[in-house]
Design a protein around this motif. Sequence first.
Motif, PDB file in Angstrom:
ATOM      1  N   TRP A 235       0.832  -1.205   0.000  1.00 51.72           N
ATOM      2  CA  TRP A 235       0.000   0.000   0.000  1.00 51.72           C
ATOM      3  C   TRP A 235       0.870   1.260   0.000  1.00 51.72           C
ATOM      4  CZ3 TRP A 235      -3.022   1.248   5.132  1.00 51.72           C
ATOM      5  CH2 TRP A 235      -3.729   2.443   4.994  1.00 51.72           C
ATOM      6  N   ALA A 236       2.012   1.221   0.710  1.00 53.06           N
ATOM      7  CA  ALA A 236       2.890   2.396   0.789  1.00 53.06           C
ATOM      8  C   ALA A 236       3.380   2.818  -0.596  1.00 53.06           C
ATOM      9  CB  ALA A 236       4.076   2.100   1.704  1.00 53.06           C
ATOM     10  N   ASP A 237       3.724   1.851  -1.443  1.00 49.39           N
ATOM     11  CA  ASP A 237       4.209   2.156  -2.796  1.00 49.39           C
ATOM     12  C   ASP A 237       3.109   2.769  -3.658  1.00 49.39           C
ATOM     13  OD1 ASP A 237       6.840   0.843  -2.441  1.00 49.39           O
ATOM     14  OD2 ASP A 237       5.655  -0.989  -2.360  1.00 49.39           O
ATOM     15  N   ILE A 238       1.927   2.196  -3.558  1.00 51.10           N
ATOM     16  CA  ILE A 238       0.790   2.657  -4.369  1.00 51.10           C
ATOM     17  C   ILE A 238       0.423   4.086  -3.969  1.00 51.10           C
ATOM     18  CG2 ILE A 238      -1.651   2.214  -4.924  1.00 51.10           C
ATOM     19  CD1 ILE A 238      -0.854  -0.839  -4.097  1.00 51.10           C
ATOM     20  N   HIS A 239       0.401   4.332  -2.678  1.00 53.42           N
ATOM     21  CA  HIS A 239       0.063   5.659  -2.150  1.00 53.42           C
ATOM     22  C   HIS A 239       1.117   6.694  -2.557  1.00 53.42           C
ATOM     23  CE1 HIS A 239      -1.991   7.958   1.239  1.00 53.42           C
ATOM     24  NE2 HIS A 239      -2.976   7.339   0.639  1.00 53.42           N
ATOM     25  N   LEU A 240       2.389   6.284  -2.517  1.00 52.04           N
ATOM     26  CA  LEU A 240       3.463   7.205  -2.889  1.00 52.04           C
ATOM     27  C   LEU A 240       3.374   7.570  -4.367  1.00 52.04           C
ATOM     28  CD1 LEU A 240       5.990   8.866  -2.406  1.00 52.04           C
ATOM     29  CD2 LEU A 240       7.350   6.752  -2.590  1.00 52.04           C
ATOM     30  N   LEU A 241       3.099   6.594  -5.223  1.00 56.71           N
ATOM     31  CA  LEU A 241       2.973   6.910  -6.652  1.00 56.71           C
ATOM     32  C   LEU A 241       1.828   7.897  -6.875  1.00 56.71           C
ATOM     33  CD1 LEU A 241       3.758   6.573  -9.607  1.00 56.71           C
ATOM     34  CD2 LEU A 241       2.189   4.610  -9.714  1.00 56.71           C
ATOM     35  N   GLU A 242       0.709   7.678  -6.193  1.00 57.39           N
ATOM     36  CA  GLU A 242      -0.415   8.607  -6.318  1.00 57.39           C
ATOM     37  C   GLU A 242       0.017  10.016  -5.896  1.00 57.39           C
ATOM     38  OE1 GLU A 242      -4.968   9.384  -4.661  1.00 57.39           O
ATOM     39  OE2 GLU A 242      -3.792   7.751  -3.813  1.00 57.39           O
ATOM     40  N   ALA A 243       0.765  10.113  -4.797  1.00 58.75           N
ATOM     41  CA  ALA A 243       1.237  11.415  -4.303  1.00 58.75           C
ATOM     42  C   ALA A 243       2.209  12.066  -5.290  1.00 58.75           C
ATOM     43  CB  ALA A 243       1.909  11.244  -2.944  1.00 58.75           C
ATOM     44  N   ILE A 244       3.101  11.266  -5.852  1.00 54.20           N
ATOM     45  CA  ILE A 244       4.061  11.799  -6.832  1.00 54.20           C
ATOM     46  C   ILE A 244       3.322  12.406  -8.028  1.00 54.20           C
ATOM     47  CG2 ILE A 244       5.755  11.108  -8.598  1.00 54.20           C
ATOM     48  CD1 ILE A 244       6.904   9.126  -6.497  1.00 54.20           C
TER      49      ILE A 244
ATOM     50  N   GLY B  61       8.695   5.118 -12.446  1.00 56.39           N
ATOM     51  CA  GLY B  61       8.656   4.318 -13.669  1.00 56.39           C
ATOM     52  C   GLY B  61       8.302   2.861 -13.407  1.00 56.39           C
ATOM     53  N   ARG B  62       8.935   2.277 -12.377  1.00 65.35           N
ATOM     54  CA  ARG B  62       8.673   0.865 -12.042  1.00 65.35           C
ATOM     55  C   ARG B  62       7.229   0.627 -11.635  1.00 65.35           C
ATOM     56  NH1 ARG B  62      13.386   1.313  -9.126  1.00 65.35           N
ATOM     57  NH2 ARG B  62      12.280   1.440  -7.141  1.00 65.35           N
ATOM     58  N   ILE B  63       6.762   1.433 -10.684  1.00 63.37           N
ATOM     59  CA  ILE B  63       5.422   1.195 -10.130  1.00 63.37           C
ATOM     60  C   ILE B  63       4.347   1.501 -11.176  1.00 63.37           C
ATOM     61  CG2 ILE B  63       3.849   1.675  -8.194  1.00 63.37           C
ATOM     62  CD1 ILE B  63       6.502   0.295  -7.387  1.00 63.37           C
ATOM     63  N   SER B  64       4.588   2.514 -11.994  1.00 65.83           N
ATOM     64  CA  SER B  64       3.622   2.873 -13.052  1.00 65.83           C
ATOM     65  C   SER B  64       3.456   1.760 -14.076  1.00 65.83           C
ATOM     66  CB  SER B  64       4.065   4.146 -13.786  1.00 65.83           C
ATOM     67  OG  SER B  64       4.081   5.238 -12.923  1.00 65.83           O
ATOM     68  N   ASN B  65       4.482   0.889 -14.187  1.00 67.39           N
ATOM     69  CA  ASN B  65       4.434  -0.172 -15.191  1.00 67.39           C
ATOM     70  C   ASN B  65       3.938  -1.507 -14.663  1.00 67.39           C
ATOM     71  OD1 ASN B  65       5.233   0.698 -17.931  1.00 67.39           O
ATOM     72  ND2 ASN B  65       6.982   1.548 -16.840  1.00 67.39           N
ATOM     73  N   ILE B  66       3.586  -1.571 -13.385  1.00 66.52           N
ATOM     74  CA  ILE B  66       2.912  -2.777 -12.875  1.00 66.52           C
ATOM     75  C   ILE B  66       1.584  -2.882 -13.627  1.00 66.52           C
ATOM     76  CG2 ILE B  66       1.754  -3.752 -10.842  1.00 66.52           C
ATOM     77  CD1 ILE B  66       4.035  -2.376  -9.173  1.00 66.52           C
ATOM     78  N   PRO B  67       1.281  -4.038 -14.242  1.00 65.54           N
ATOM     79  CA  PRO B  67       0.134  -4.107 -15.173  1.00 65.54           C
ATOM     80  C   PRO B  67      -1.178  -3.531 -14.662  1.00 65.54           C
ATOM     81  CG  PRO B  67       1.433  -6.098 -15.342  1.00 65.54           C
ATOM     82  CD  PRO B  67       2.040  -5.293 -14.225  1.00 65.54           C
ATOM     83  N   THR B  68      -1.554  -3.844 -13.419  1.00 67.75           N
ATOM     84  CA  THR B  68      -2.843  -3.330 -12.916  1.00 67.75           C
ATOM     85  C   THR B  68      -2.817  -1.805 -12.780  1.00 67.75           C
ATOM     86  OG1 THR B  68      -2.046  -3.787 -10.675  1.00 67.75           O
ATOM     87  CG2 THR B  68      -3.558  -5.410 -11.659  1.00 67.75           C
TER      88      THR B  68
END
Length: 222
Positions: A155-164, A186-193
């Motif tokens: 959840w921390a990664d998903i939340h951080l990408l949203e904040a970025i 770049g990494r998290i944005s490319n996770i398929p979901t």
Amino acid sequence: MAGKPKLHYTKGRGKMESIRWLLAAAGVEFEEEFIETKEDLEKLRNDGVLLFQQVPMVEIDGMKMVQTRAILSYIAAKYNLYGKDLKERAWIDMYVEGTTDLMGMIMYLPFQPADTKEKNLALIIERATTRYFPVYEKALKEHGHDYLVGNKLSWADIHLLEAILMTEECKPDILSAFPLLQAFKGRISNIPTIKKFLQPGSQRKPPTNEQFVAVVRKIFNI
């Protein structure tokens, strides 16, 4: 088989957007029932389905859940995005609270008087670059993994990408001094979901504009 979660909120980001993000990242399809008038909100209140008379409200697993934090914690735990033990969960909580504080500042910016917006925007950029982003940059550097906690998406990664992405809407080059966060984005944005959620036509909502602010003020009497 249980039905899809149903989200009750206005047709904008607000406090529901992080819930949309988390469900989408977990690969969970969901439905939305939009509150578009004051009467829609009153109906929910009169039906007794809002525990504290407030939205967001999410129907999931036979519950009508309210309180953003409670909803997010439940989804994160249910879909294995909440660490492997109490210590990892504590780190996820700390990181999420930090990004929540930053996103809250951005979320309320469109609702502020015009004469204070410029000052508050400058404060958001200053806080992002001196208080929040250095913490995440350091975390990625120190443990050398692709993710903030453990070596697994949370959840921390998903939340951080949203904040970025929200801060980049305020200042497109805001990550210029944070190379590890640039790579993380770049990494998290490319996770398929997540990649799917970032495509046009998804249930992700656009930035708040003046027209939407007017709608929200009318619905919530603010």
